[in-house]
Scaffold this motif. Structure first.
Motif, PDB file in Angstrom:
ATOM      1  N   LEU A  11       0.846  -1.193   0.000  1.00  0.00           N
ATOM      2  CA  LEU A  11       0.000   0.000   0.000  1.00  0.00           C
ATOM      3  C   LEU A  11       0.881   1.243   0.000  1.00  0.00           C
ATOM      4  O   LEU A  11       1.766   1.383   0.850  1.00  0.00           O
ATOM      5  CB  LEU A  11      -0.917   0.022   1.223  1.00  0.00           C
ATOM      6  N   GLU A  12       0.620   2.139  -0.928  1.00  0.00           N
ATOM      7  CA  GLU A  12       1.349   3.401  -1.005  1.00  0.00           C
ATOM      8  C   GLU A  12       0.511   4.497  -0.366  1.00  0.00           C
ATOM      9  O   GLU A  12      -0.651   4.700  -0.724  1.00  0.00           O
ATOM     10  CB  GLU A  12       1.656   3.746  -2.461  1.00  0.00           C
ATOM     11  N   VAL A  13       1.087   5.209   0.599  1.00  0.00           N
ATOM     12  CA  VAL A  13       0.370   6.203   1.380  1.00  0.00           C
ATOM     13  C   VAL A  13       0.945   7.588   1.092  1.00  0.00           C
ATOM     14  O   VAL A  13       2.156   7.796   1.188  1.00  0.00           O
ATOM     15  CB  VAL A  13       0.464   5.898   2.890  1.00  0.00           C
ATOM     16  N   ALA A  14       0.086   8.523   0.738  1.00  0.00           N
ATOM     17  CA  ALA A  14       0.491   9.902   0.467  1.00  0.00           C
ATOM     18  C   ALA A  14      -0.330  10.846   1.337  1.00  0.00           C
ATOM     19  O   ALA A  14      -1.556  10.698   1.433  1.00  0.00           O
ATOM     20  CB  ALA A  14       0.307  10.250  -1.008  1.00  0.00           C
ATOM     21  N   ARG A  15       0.332  11.802   1.972  1.00  0.00           N
ATOM     22  CA  ARG A  15      -0.342  12.753   2.858  1.00  0.00           C
ATOM     23  C   ARG A  15      -0.314  14.161   2.281  1.00  0.00           C
ATOM     24  O   ARG A  15       0.647  14.566   1.649  1.00  0.00           O
ATOM     25  CB  ARG A  15       0.345  12.794   4.229  1.00  0.00           C
ATOM     26  N   GLN A  16      -1.374  14.882   2.553  1.00  0.00           N
ATOM     27  CA  GLN A  16      -1.436  16.309   2.275  1.00  0.00           C
ATOM     28  C   GLN A  16      -2.451  16.914   3.238  1.00  0.00           C
ATOM     29  O   GLN A  16      -3.113  16.192   3.994  1.00  0.00           O
ATOM     30  CB  GLN A  16      -1.828  16.569   0.821  1.00  0.00           C
ATOM     31  N   LYS A  17      -2.591  18.233   3.235  1.00  0.00           N
ATOM     32  CA  LYS A  17      -3.499  18.884   4.178  1.00  0.00           C
ATOM     33  C   LYS A  17      -4.945  18.442   3.977  1.00  0.00           C
ATOM     34  O   LYS A  17      -5.721  18.380   4.919  1.00  0.00           O
ATOM     35  CB  LYS A  17      -3.397  20.404   4.040  1.00  0.00           C
ATOM     36  N   LYS A  18      -5.311  18.126   2.736  1.00  0.00           N
ATOM     37  CA  LYS A  18      -6.685  17.739   2.453  1.00  0.00           C
ATOM     38  C   LYS A  18      -7.024  16.349   2.980  1.00  0.00           C
ATOM     39  O   LYS A  18      -8.201  16.043   3.198  1.00  0.00           O
ATOM     40  CB  LYS A  18      -6.944  17.793   0.946  1.00  0.00           C
ATOM     41  N   GLY A  19      -6.012  15.506   3.147  1.00  0.00           N
ATOM     42  CA  GLY A  19      -6.281  14.169   3.627  1.00  0.00           C
ATOM     43  C   GLY A  19      -5.186  13.182   3.263  1.00  0.00           C
ATOM     44  O   GLY A  19      -4.067  13.572   2.915  1.00  0.00           O
ATOM     45  N   ILE A  20      -5.517  11.906   3.327  1.00  0.00           N
ATOM     46  CA  ILE A  20      -4.567  10.822   3.056  1.00  0.00           C
ATOM     47  C   ILE A  20      -5.067   9.988   1.881  1.00  0.00           C
ATOM     48  O   ILE A  20      -6.235   9.611   1.836  1.00  0.00           O
ATOM     49  CB  ILE A  20      -4.394   9.924   4.299  1.00  0.00           C
ATOM     50  N   ALA A  21      -4.186   9.719   0.942  1.00  0.00           N
ATOM     51  CA  ALA A  21      -4.510   8.881  -0.213  1.00  0.00           C
ATOM     52  C   ALA A  21      -3.747   7.560  -0.100  1.00  0.00           C
ATOM     53  O   ALA A  21      -2.564   7.542   0.243  1.00  0.00           O
ATOM     54  CB  ALA A  21      -4.146   9.592  -1.510  1.00  0.00           C
ATOM     55  N   VAL A  22      -4.438   6.467  -0.385  1.00  0.00           N
ATOM     56  CA  VAL A  22      -3.829   5.139  -0.329  1.00  0.00           C
ATOM     57  C   VAL A  22      -4.095   4.415  -1.640  1.00  0.00           C
ATOM     58  O   VAL A  22      -5.244   4.321  -2.083  1.00  0.00           O
ATOM     59  CB  VAL A  22      -4.400   4.302   0.840  1.00  0.00           C
ATOM     60  N   CYS A  23      -3.054   3.936  -2.285  1.00  0.00           N
ATOM     61  CA  CYS A  23      -3.218   3.214  -3.550  1.00  0.00           C
ATOM     62  C   CYS A  23      -2.220   2.061  -3.614  1.00  0.00           C
ATOM     63  O   CYS A  23      -1.389   1.889  -2.717  1.00  0.00           O
ATOM     64  CB  CYS A  23      -3.049   4.144  -4.746  1.00  0.00           C
ATOM     65  N   GLN A  24      -2.285   1.283  -4.680  1.00  0.00           N
ATOM     66  CA  GLN A  24      -1.378   0.157  -4.899  1.00  0.00           C
ATOM     67  C   GLN A  24      -0.802   0.240  -6.315  1.00  0.00           C
ATOM     68  O   GLN A  24      -0.792  -0.751  -7.046  1.00  0.00           O
ATOM     69  CB  GLN A  24      -2.112  -1.174  -4.697  1.00  0.00           C
ATOM     70  N   ARG A  25      -0.328   1.404  -6.690  1.00  0.00           N
ATOM     71  CA  ARG A  25       0.129   1.623  -8.062  1.00  0.00           C
ATOM     72  C   ARG A  25       1.281   0.689  -8.443  1.00  0.00           C
ATOM     73  O   ARG A  25       1.259   0.060  -9.493  1.00  0.00           O
ATOM     74  CB  ARG A  25       0.553   3.077  -8.252  1.00  0.00           C
ATOM     75  N   LYS A  26       2.279   0.581  -7.585  1.00  0.00           N
ATOM     76  CA  LYS A  26       3.422  -0.275  -7.876  1.00  0.00           C
ATOM     77  C   LYS A  26       2.976  -1.732  -8.036  1.00  0.00           C
ATOM     78  O   LYS A  26       3.416  -2.434  -8.946  1.00  0.00           O
ATOM     79  CB  LYS A  26       4.460  -0.159  -6.760  1.00  0.00           C
ATOM     80  N   TYR A  27       2.094  -2.169  -7.149  1.00  0.00           N
ATOM     81  CA  TYR A  27       1.574  -3.531  -7.209  1.00  0.00           C
ATOM     82  C   TYR A  27       0.787  -3.748  -8.503  1.00  0.00           C
ATOM     83  O   TYR A  27       0.918  -4.802  -9.151  1.00  0.00           O
ATOM     84  CB  TYR A  27       0.682  -3.778  -5.993  1.00  0.00           C
ATOM     85  N   ALA A  28      -0.027  -2.754  -8.893  1.00  0.00           N
ATOM     86  CA  ALA A  28      -0.824  -2.865 -10.117  1.00  0.00           C
ATOM     87  C   ALA A  28       0.068  -2.914 -11.351  1.00  0.00           C
ATOM     88  O   ALA A  28      -0.184  -3.699 -12.280  1.00  0.00           O
ATOM     89  CB  ALA A  28      -1.799  -1.695 -10.209  1.00  0.00           C
ATOM     90  N   LEU A  29       1.109  -2.088 -11.381  1.00  0.00           N
ATOM     91  CA  LEU A  29       2.025  -2.084 -12.525  1.00  0.00           C
ATOM     92  C   LEU A  29       2.791  -3.398 -12.629  1.00  0.00           C
ATOM     93  O   LEU A  29       3.036  -3.896 -13.736  1.00  0.00           O
ATOM     94  CB  LEU A  29       3.000  -0.904 -12.409  1.00  0.00           C
TER      95      LEU A  29
END
Length: 351
Positions: free
Chosen positions: A66-84
């Motif tokens: 799981l790839e986790v990215a933070r910013q003031k608006k919130g947290i995004a979680v994706c699996q881009r590397k796994y999908a590729l």
């Protein structure tokens, strides 16, 4: 160290209250520590290191694929590397993308098509798709359909799996978004597709649950028994949704989250709501298992409340049946998905 093991989730350990609250999530030898006080986090890591010699990887960015990215608006979680990696291993990196994972005009059947000489590839694809559904609710229904044929897949089932891969190719970086400014009200959408399975005539249960505007739980699963009517199928779906809502309520309590009660469950079947609210309908429901009637119990205790919603606004519909690209996008755009790798629209793929 003073941590208390969570009963709803045995992998979760919590300690403290208020600003001193800290949560620790364990998977084998991978650990995530979360707290609003960084000093407490450092203290926990020092105690762990004294006993286990841990490797501190810093702020959470990557965990079990799981790839986790933070910013003031919130947290995004994706699996881009796994999908590729999945696309690369299956040879679909340069494939032509499609805009929906399923074809609504064709329902898969167990006895349709020529059996595969070697089903290893099919099983491997489905297994990896199942793991991808952790952050991709938009492929849940398609993966649920394909996973029914693992014992004896045909070339048509493999073609359907390849379509899902081509759909992933369109946006491999798509995932979940958890906004920082959101209320803590549990809202659920419950739906079913009566007699959807062409082989067994069993119905499909689908639900999605939001904490505020964040999608936190969803399911697409074939029901265990055949339902006599669409109302019964919807009622069974309500029971499954109610169980998940109750579990989430317990989990939020362990996380020291004061969520508003009762949780709201939206259902597009007025007859199913009537069965839950009126126990007089004995003749229609006497054959239904007793565990399904927990909906009535939780309703009477004020843990949930049922509201009717039109089919056009039933977000769980995408977890029960196949849709054409336009209607599929209409439903999934309301699930709060995000694609950080799509700068054309600022990364947001849903409203």
């Amino acid at each position: 160290m003073g941590f208390k093991q969570s009963i709803p989730n045995n992998s979760l350990f919590t300690k403290g209250k208020g600003h001193s609250f800290v949560a620790l999530l364990v998977y084998v030898d991978d650990i995530v520590v979360a707290s609003s006080d960084l000093e407490i986090v450092q203290e926990v890591k020092q105690q762990l290191n004294a006993n286990f010699q841990i490797k501190d990887l810093g702020p959470l960015k990557y965990f079990l694929g799981l790839e986790v990215a933070r910013q003031k608006k919130g947290i995004a979680v994706c699996q881009r590397k796994y999908a590729l990696e999945l696309l690369d291993d299956t040879g679909f990196t340069n494939s032509k993308p499609v805009h929906s994972p399923t074809v609504p005009s064709h329902k898969l059947s167990r006895n349709e098509g020529e059996p595969l000489a070697d089903n290893t590839q099919y099983r491997r694809i489905i297994g990896r798709l199942l793991y991808l559904t952790i952050t991709r609710p938009d492929i849940s229904f398609a993966t649920q359909q394909l996973s029914q044929f693992l014992d004896n897949p045909t070339h048509l089932h493999l073609q359907a799996a390849h379509r899902v891969l081509r759909y992933i190719k369109a946006a491999p970086g798509q995932g979940l978004f958890f906004p920082s400014s959101s209320d803590l009200q549990l809202k659920a959408f419950s739906d079913s597709d009566w007699g959807a399975c062409v082989d067994t005539r069993k119905s499909v249960t689908g639900f999605c649950i939001f904490l505020g505007n964040a999608l936190v739980s969803w399911k697409s699963k074939k029901q265990a028994t055949v339902s006599k009517s669409s109302s019964e199928a919807e009622y069974r779906a309500l029971a499954a949704t109610t169980c998940e809502v109750q579990w989430l309520s317990y989990l939020l309590e362990d996380l020291a989250v004061n969520h508003a009660s009762p949780a709201t469950i939206y259902c597009d079947s007025k007859s199913a709501i009537a069965i839950a609210e009126n126990p007089v309908f004995h003749e229609r429901t006497k054959h239904i298992e007793l565990d399904c009637h927990l909906v009535r119990e939780k309703l009477s205790k004020g843990i949930i409340k049922l509201l009717h919603v039109g089919s056009a606004n039933q977000l769980a519909d995408t977890f029960t049946k196949a849709h054409c690209p336009s209607s599929f996008h209409t439903y999934t755009s309301k699930l709060g998905l995000i694609n950080l790798y799509n700068p054309a629209c600022g990364g947001i793929s849903g409203q």
